[in-house]
Write a protein that holds these residues in place. Structure first.
Motif, PDB file in Angstrom:
ATOM      1  N   ALA A 235       0.836  -1.203   0.000  1.00  0.00           N
ATOM      2  CA  ALA A 235       0.000   0.000   0.000  1.00  0.00           C
ATOM      3  C   ALA A 235       0.873   1.256   0.000  1.00  0.00           C
ATOM      4  O   ALA A 235       0.587   2.230  -0.716  1.00  0.00           O
ATOM      5  CB  ALA A 235      -0.924  -0.020   1.210  1.00  0.00           C
ATOM      6  N   LYS A 236       1.940   1.250   0.793  1.00  0.00           N
ATOM      7  CA  LYS A 236       2.851   2.399   0.824  1.00  0.00           C
ATOM      8  C   LYS A 236       3.557   2.571  -0.525  1.00  0.00           C
ATOM      9  O   LYS A 236       3.747   3.690  -1.010  1.00  0.00           O
ATOM     10  CB  LYS A 236       3.881   2.207   1.938  1.00  0.00           C
ATOM     11  CG  LYS A 236       3.308   2.299   3.345  1.00  0.00           C
ATOM     12  CD  LYS A 236       4.398   2.066   4.386  1.00  0.00           C
ATOM     13  CE  LYS A 236       3.860   2.211   5.801  1.00  0.00           C
ATOM     14  NZ  LYS A 236       4.902   1.972   6.829  1.00  0.00           N
ATOM     15  N   ARG A 237       3.929   1.438  -1.126  1.00  0.00           N
ATOM     16  CA  ARG A 237       4.596   1.502  -2.427  1.00  0.00           C
ATOM     17  C   ARG A 237       3.637   2.032  -3.499  1.00  0.00           C
ATOM     18  O   ARG A 237       4.031   2.840  -4.349  1.00  0.00           O
ATOM     19  CB  ARG A 237       5.098   0.110  -2.814  1.00  0.00           C
ATOM     20  CG  ARG A 237       5.850   0.044  -4.145  1.00  0.00           C
ATOM     21  CD  ARG A 237       7.076   0.912  -4.150  1.00  0.00           C
ATOM     22  NE  ARG A 237       7.824   0.789  -5.391  1.00  0.00           N
ATOM     23  CZ  ARG A 237       8.701   1.687  -5.834  1.00  0.00           C
ATOM     24  NH1 ARG A 237       8.957   2.788  -5.125  1.00  0.00           N
ATOM     25  NH2 ARG A 237       9.338   1.484  -6.973  1.00  0.00           N
ATOM     26  N   ALA A 238       2.394   1.603  -3.419  1.00  0.00           N
ATOM     27  CA  ALA A 238       1.384   2.083  -4.377  1.00  0.00           C
ATOM     28  C   ALA A 238       1.216   3.591  -4.271  1.00  0.00           C
ATOM     29  O   ALA A 238       1.072   4.289  -5.284  1.00  0.00           O
ATOM     30  CB  ALA A 238       0.054   1.371  -4.129  1.00  0.00           C
ATOM     31  N   LYS A 239       1.244   4.095  -3.043  1.00  0.00           N
ATOM     32  CA  LYS A 239       1.129   5.544  -2.859  1.00  0.00           C
ATOM     33  C   LYS A 239       2.323   6.259  -3.485  1.00  0.00           C
ATOM     34  O   LYS A 239       2.160   7.276  -4.172  1.00  0.00           O
ATOM     35  CB  LYS A 239       1.031   5.878  -1.379  1.00  0.00           C
ATOM     36  CG  LYS A 239       0.961   7.385  -1.124  1.00  0.00           C
ATOM     37  CD  LYS A 239       0.889   7.731   0.344  1.00  0.00           C
ATOM     38  CE  LYS A 239       0.838   9.242   0.540  1.00  0.00           C
ATOM     39  NZ  LYS A 239       0.779   9.619   1.964  1.00  0.00           N
ATOM     40  N   THR A 240       3.518   5.735  -3.259  1.00  0.00           N
ATOM     41  CA  THR A 240       4.726   6.344  -3.833  1.00  0.00           C
ATOM     42  C   THR A 240       4.641   6.381  -5.358  1.00  0.00           C
ATOM     43  O   THR A 240       5.006   7.374  -5.994  1.00  0.00           O
ATOM     44  CB  THR A 240       5.975   5.557  -3.394  1.00  0.00           C
ATOM     45  OG1 THR A 240       6.085   5.602  -1.972  1.00  0.00           O
ATOM     46  CG2 THR A 240       7.234   6.144  -4.018  1.00  0.00           C
ATOM     47  N   LEU A 241       4.151   5.288  -5.943  1.00  0.00           N
ATOM     48  CA  LEU A 241       4.060   5.184  -7.398  1.00  0.00           C
ATOM     49  C   LEU A 241       2.806   5.859  -7.959  1.00  0.00           C
ATOM     50  O   LEU A 241       2.652   5.937  -9.177  1.00  0.00           O
ATOM     51  CB  LEU A 241       4.061   3.711  -7.809  1.00  0.00           C
ATOM     52  CG  LEU A 241       5.326   2.916  -7.488  1.00  0.00           C
ATOM     53  CD1 LEU A 241       5.098   1.432  -7.738  1.00  0.00           C
ATOM     54  CD2 LEU A 241       6.502   3.415  -8.308  1.00  0.00           C
ATOM     55  N   LYS A 242       1.911   6.289  -7.035  1.00  0.00           N
ATOM     56  CA  LYS A 242       0.618   6.878  -7.430  1.00  0.00           C
ATOM     57  C   LYS A 242      -0.196   5.911  -8.291  1.00  0.00           C
ATOM     58  O   LYS A 242      -0.855   6.305  -9.270  1.00  0.00           O
ATOM     59  CB  LYS A 242       0.820   8.216  -8.142  1.00  0.00           C
ATOM     60  CG  LYS A 242       1.462   9.285  -7.257  1.00  0.00           C
ATOM     61  CD  LYS A 242       1.420  10.647  -7.901  1.00  0.00           C
ATOM     62  CE  LYS A 242       2.121  11.702  -7.036  1.00  0.00           C
ATOM     63  NZ  LYS A 242       1.511  11.839  -5.708  1.00  0.00           N
ATOM     64  N   LYS A 243      -0.116   4.637  -7.926  1.00  0.00           N
ATOM     65  CA  LYS A 243      -0.913   3.610  -8.606  1.00  0.00           C
ATOM     66  C   LYS A 243      -2.022   3.148  -7.663  1.00  0.00           C
ATOM     67  O   LYS A 243      -1.728   2.639  -6.573  1.00  0.00           O
ATOM     68  CB  LYS A 243      -0.049   2.417  -9.003  1.00  0.00           C
ATOM     69  CG  LYS A 243       0.960   2.710 -10.090  1.00  0.00           C
ATOM     70  CD  LYS A 243       1.688   1.443 -10.539  1.00  0.00           C
ATOM     71  CE  LYS A 243       2.662   1.728 -11.669  1.00  0.00           C
ATOM     72  NZ  LYS A 243       3.317   0.505 -12.191  1.00  0.00           N
ATOM     73  N   PRO A 244      -3.280   3.304  -8.049  1.00  0.00           N
ATOM     74  CA  PRO A 244      -4.358   2.811  -7.181  1.00  0.00           C
ATOM     75  C   PRO A 244      -4.232   1.308  -6.959  1.00  0.00           C
ATOM     76  O   PRO A 244      -3.985   0.546  -7.907  1.00  0.00           O
ATOM     77  CB  PRO A 244      -5.626   3.143  -7.974  1.00  0.00           C
ATOM     78  CG  PRO A 244      -5.222   4.177  -8.963  1.00  0.00           C
ATOM     79  CD  PRO A 244      -3.787   3.919  -9.284  1.00  0.00           C
ATOM     80  N   LEU A 245      -4.421   0.876  -5.718  1.00  0.00           N
ATOM     81  CA  LEU A 245      -4.424  -0.549  -5.373  1.00  0.00           C
ATOM     82  C   LEU A 245      -5.829  -0.878  -4.875  1.00  0.00           C
ATOM     83  O   LEU A 245      -6.217  -0.503  -3.765  1.00  0.00           O
ATOM     84  CB  LEU A 245      -3.371  -0.841  -4.308  1.00  0.00           C
ATOM     85  CG  LEU A 245      -3.266  -2.285  -3.806  1.00  0.00           C
ATOM     86  CD1 LEU A 245      -3.210  -3.270  -4.952  1.00  0.00           C
ATOM     87  CD2 LEU A 245      -2.029  -2.440  -2.915  1.00  0.00           C
ATOM     88  N   ILE A 246      -6.600  -1.553  -5.725  1.00  0.00           N
ATOM     89  CA  ILE A 246      -8.008  -1.854  -5.451  1.00  0.00           C
ATOM     90  C   ILE A 246      -8.109  -3.262  -4.903  1.00  0.00           C
ATOM     91  O   ILE A 246      -7.558  -4.202  -5.493  1.00  0.00           O
ATOM     92  CB  ILE A 246      -8.858  -1.736  -6.736  1.00  0.00           C
ATOM     93  CG1 ILE A 246      -8.611  -0.401  -7.437  1.00  0.00           C
ATOM     94  CG2 ILE A 246     -10.328  -1.930  -6.428  1.00  0.00           C
ATOM     95  CD1 ILE A 246      -9.195  -0.337  -8.841  1.00  0.00           C
ATOM     96  N   VAL A 247      -8.818  -3.424  -3.790  1.00  0.00           N
ATOM     97  CA  VAL A 247      -8.920  -4.738  -3.162  1.00  0.00           C
ATOM     98  C   VAL A 247     -10.380  -5.085  -2.903  1.00  0.00           C
ATOM     99  O   VAL A 247     -11.128  -4.298  -2.314  1.00  0.00           O
ATOM    100  CB  VAL A 247      -8.140  -4.785  -1.834  1.00  0.00           C
ATOM    101  CG1 VAL A 247      -8.301  -6.152  -1.171  1.00  0.00           C
ATOM    102  CG2 VAL A 247      -6.661  -4.493  -2.074  1.00  0.00           C
TER     103      VAL A 247
END
Length: 717
Positions: A235-247
């Motif tokens: 989740a932290k990595r997704a924020k850094t990459l600005k990629k939504p992580l949908i679960v």
């Protein structure tokens, strides 16, 4: 080989062996080969089955060991009982990546679980990475490489590639979702089903997709969370990459949790905990397949919003009202347009329309289609508007013309434009397709539209946010070397709270009758007396609480009464003594702070209204510890009872800062002692008038020791 390298090989093989292949291309063991041929796999295909000499023009080999060339990936479609033999052949042939389709493993019970463990142990020793078992396979959408037997692979039209990556523990649901999303022109990079995930699991696949240059949106269907810490890191990595992580997390209900066990042998955690973690770390959560597709659609566009201010343009007043009704509960603002912008809109729309938001351009747009698009062009230049919604029921040639113009305008702005087209596919379908192919999110109902905008707005805000402030102890040091064993009763807990700078009432632990005689004249009356015993945690139930004791005589009477009640309640209770504590008189709001060690995510800190309201109202907020001052304040703001702290209807404002400080310090205490603390409960915690602080009136800590110790502790909530 690392897991990332293994997934890379699985998605990009140059040679594939199909062990247990069948000539019957309608069977599970025949479909993988049929699908590779259908989609014109350009590498080597090696069918393996001693029954046949050739299949569909391909030489069929008796075993892996008879294949003349190298094998990147082996698809294994044999019974679970033959699995150990096949793995031995893989080891000898130097096949390091395999997909196990078969069932008959942990999902069927103890026998299958033992076999699954043996298979994994064998694979690890041989350096083999496994996807599955009990899975349908995977799909490299960009290269049209289907490795498996999903019905979705049988499309004659090919696959629509795009920027959405999807990992699903369920194969049937996962590839059904993929097929439905493709029908709505959502393109994918990869789709992977992990099944029982004895080796590669959903989070491994999500980690790969986050780093994949062809993937901008990552989605996952999870029945269990294999590694809570890893999910938080992702989740932290997704924020850094600005990629939504949908679960989409299954197993939210008790029945659902049991079903997940029988399905893929997964352990599912508390949904309440999962939702708290999702909120804290910016995961985008879906409730069902429709939600997941709606979210994929809005996020795959790549646009973000600058806020939650929405304006809607509609040719139907009722549709605008529906948007307004949904906006407030979803946390969106139908913004009031500045006078200048409103005046510009009024010049475009009919006089009997409305330039107020929602904007009603009326059915006159049937004759003058430019009304829609001219109004849209005004709004894209308005800084007070973050997201624009267009609602229309127009179909046929008129609808198509409007949709083409909207698609053209959308390309000129970074501002999200979302379209709602209500009506049958026969009437409005062609216009909808024009928008979908132009990558403009289009929905069929007002709710779906506003739901998608809510999550787009929330994610955009979260991804713009700065990293949380580092914890500041304010001069309070957390002692690490403490006697973290057994159950700490109120007296020991309050000593710890005092060291954390949290106020506790003045009190004396009266150990016996002789001690009572020594201290009874020095007590600050009035007092409350409580029996202290790790064997009697529910003091009220045991009759071991006496309040408003005004003098020494009443203290002696209370002492005798409590001792008697404790022995009646539990004759074997180990009584530490009777706590005589000053009875605080100031008006307050009762709160509670708790800590619970979650098996997946570690220490969680919980707060809410205290006293009897904890179990009755369950108005709580949860975060993973430690938290910052900002996060602690956000927890309080989430509570339905927060207005009591602010002073509802002219009431007294409470010391919110002192309560916030306490949350931060207790979260740090929990984090310092994670994996040792089982549970902590401070209830009630009185919050006084602003500037007068707080006071902890009771508390308990249960340390991890053994099941017997933990069983004695009352539940946190």
């Amino acid at each position: 080989m690392s897991k990332r390298e293994a997934i890379e090989r699985l998605l990009n093989p140059e040679s594939i062996a199909i062990v247990g292949v069948s000539q019957d291309f309608t069977s599970i063991s025949g479909k993988p080969m049929k699908n590779l041929i259908r989609h014109q796999f350009k590498g080597q295909i090696y069918p393996i089955n001693p029954k046949y000499e050739e299949i569909a023009g391909f030489t069929c080999y008796p075993s892996l060991l008879d294949i003349p060339g190298e094998v990147d990936v082996a698809l294994i479609a044999v019974s679970s009982k033959r699995m150990m033999q096949i793995l031995s052949e893989c080891e000898q042939k130097n096949v390091r990546s395999v997909i196990l389709f078969g069932s008959g493993f942990a999902e069927i019970g103890e026998e299958g679980e033992r076999l699954q463990e043996e298979v994994l142990e064998k694979a690890k020793k041989a350096g083999i990475t496994i996807l599955g078992p009990n899975c349908i396979g995977l799909l490299n959408v960009k290269k049209s490489i289907p490795l498996g037997f999903s019905t979705s692979f049988e499309t004659k039209e090919g696959f629509l590639s795009g920027n959405v990556g999807f990992a699903s523990q369920s194969g049937a649901l996962g590839f059904s979702l993929f097929g439905l999303a493709q029908e709505e022109n959502i393109g994918f990079s990869h789709v992977i089903n992990t099944g029982n995930q004895i080796d590669l699991h959903t989070l491994d696949c999500i980690a790969y997709m986050l780093e994949d240059g062809d993937t901008d949106v990552v989605a996952g269907y999870l029945e269990g969370i294999p590694d809570g810490e890893m999910l938080i890191r992702l989740a932290k990595r997704a924020k850094t990459l600005k990629k939504p992580l949908i679960v989409l997390k299954a197993g939210r209900s008790e029945i659902g949790r049991k079903a997940a066990m029988s399905h893929t042998a997964s352990l599912t955690g508390s949904d309440e905990t999962f939702q708290a973690i999702a909120k804290q770390y910016g995961l985008v959560t879906a409730n069902d397949v429709d939600d997941m597709i709606d979210l994929m659609k809005v996020f795959s566009r790549g646009k973000q919003s600058n806020g939650n201010r929405v304006v809607t343009i509609s040719n139907s007043g009722a549709a605008g009202i529906a948007m307004a009704d949904y906006s407030e509960p979803l946390g969106l603002e139908l913004v009031r347009l500045p006078n200048e912008t409103q005046a510009k809109v009024e010049e475009i729309i009919p006089s009997y329309g409305s330039a107020l938001n929602p904007i009603d351009i009326t059915a006159q747009a049937l004759k003058e289609q430019h009304i829609f698009t001219d109004t849209l062009e005004v709004l894209i230049n308005e800084d007070e508007v973050d997201v624009i919604v267009i609602q229309t029921t127009f179909g046929g040639e008129l609808g198509q013309k409007i949709c083409k113009k909207v698609a053209e305008i959308d390309k000129t702005t970074a501002k999200p434009i979302i379209v709602t087209i209500t009506g049958t596919a026969e009437i409005t379908g062609e216009g909808r397709t024009i928008l979908e192919k132009a990558n403009v999110p289009v929905y069929t109902t007002s709710y779906k539209t506003m739901f998608a905008i809510k999550h787009l707005s929330n994610f955009s805000r979260f991804s713009r946010g700065q990293e949380p402030d580092q914890f500041e102890d304010g001069g309070v040091q957390i002692e690490e070397n403490i006697d973290a064993t057994g159950i700490w009763t109120e007296v020991r807990v309050k000593k710890e709270l005092d060291s954390l700078g949290i106020k506790i009432p003045r009190g004396t632990l009266i150990k016996d009758r002789a001690h009572l005689q020594e201290v009874k004249t020095n007590v600050h009356y009035p007092v409350v007396c409580k029996g202290i015993s790790k064997d009697v945690l529910h003091k009220t139930d045991a009759g071991s609480v006496k309040a408003n004791i005004k003098d020494a005589a009443e203290l002696e009477e209370a002492y005798e009464s409590i001792v008697s009640s404790l022995h009646v309640y539990n004759p074997d209770a180990d009584v530490e003594g009777i706590l005589a504590e000053e009875m605080l008189q100031d008006e307050s709001v009762e709160m509670f702070i708790g800590v619970k060690e979650d098996p997946q995510f570690g220490p969680l800190i919980v707060c809410g209204l205290g006293g009897i309201f904890v179990e009755v109202l369950k108005d709580i907020s949860i975060r993973r510890a430690p938290i910052t001052d900002k996060e602690a304040f956000a927890m309080l703001k989430e509570l339905k009872g927060y207005p009591l702290l602010e002073g509802v209807r002219g009431g007294t404002t409470r010391d919110i800062q002192a309560l916030t400080d306490a949350l931060v310090r207790i979260s740090q205490f929990a984090s310092t002692h994670q994996e040792r603390i089982q549970e902590m409960d401070i209830n009630p915690l009185w919050v006084f008038e602003d500037g007068k602080g707080i006071a902890a009136l009771d508390g308990i800590i249960v340390w991890k020791q053994n099941e017997e110790t933990v069983a004695k502790a009352k539940p946190l909530i």
